[in-house]
Design a protein around this motif. Structure first.
Motif: not given
Length: 182
Positions: A18-21, A65-68, A145-147
């Motif tokens: 996720i954090n690659t974006a 996966l980010r949405a989840i 915005g990183a998780v």
């Protein structure tokens, strides 16, 4: 909270994917070569096509996966079940490379994005069943915005590991306290 080792590895891989974006202004998965490097860092095994289509599918998975990650329990359960159902996941214990027994729910020949999705879904199953969805967060820094995956005992992790968000926010708070005191 302590999850099974393979669950923690899978959750950290989801965070890293996720954090690659989300971690920088530049998408870190722009080419199949970028994907190769990411998968090597994550020690992800199995068949590959090394195509633009595979890269596109992984990038779509990343968004899913980010949405989840940021959804509520009902939506997370629905999305995880959709992934497992679509892949016809069949959990089984496997042992390969340097890894001791852990769960796989697809074959090594399944498409990369399906294997990645199912591995993430299996880890999220453990999180949901344990009532620990609140350990999946977005970095508390206002400009990030990183998780974040909080595996701390006291549930105190607020900032991501992608940069210096925690240090930057602590310095900002310190300076604000100093200016208020003076």
């Amino acid at each position: 909270m302590s999850f099974a080792p393979d669950t923690e590895v899978a959750l950290r891989s989801v965070v890293n994917l996720i954090n690659t974006a989300e971690a920088t202004d530049v998408d870190q998965l722009l080419t199949p070569s970028d994907l190769d490097e990411f998968l090597a860092r994550e020690e992800f095994t199995g068949s590959r096509t090394h195509t633009e289509g595979e890269l596109r599918a992984v990038r779509q998975l990343r968004s899913r996966l980010r949405a989840i990650w940021i959804s509520g329990e009902d939506d997370a359960v629905r999305a995880v079940n959709d992934i497992l159902r679509a892949a016809r996941a069949l959990p089984q214990l496997v042992k390969h490379d340097r890894w001791d027994y852990h769960l796989h729910a697809t074959t090594p020949e399944a498409p990369l994005e399906e294997r990645m999705a199912v591995e993430a879904a299996m880890a999220l199953v453990d999180v949901i069943r344990s009532g620990e969805l609140d350990r999946l967060r977005v970095c508390a820094a206002p400009d990030c915005g990183a998780v974040v995956l909080d595996l701390s005992r006291n549930r105190s992790k607020r900032y991501c590991d992608t940069g210096n968000c925690g240090n930057r926010e602590h310095v900002r708070a310190y300076r604000q306290r100093r200016s208020s005191a003076g």
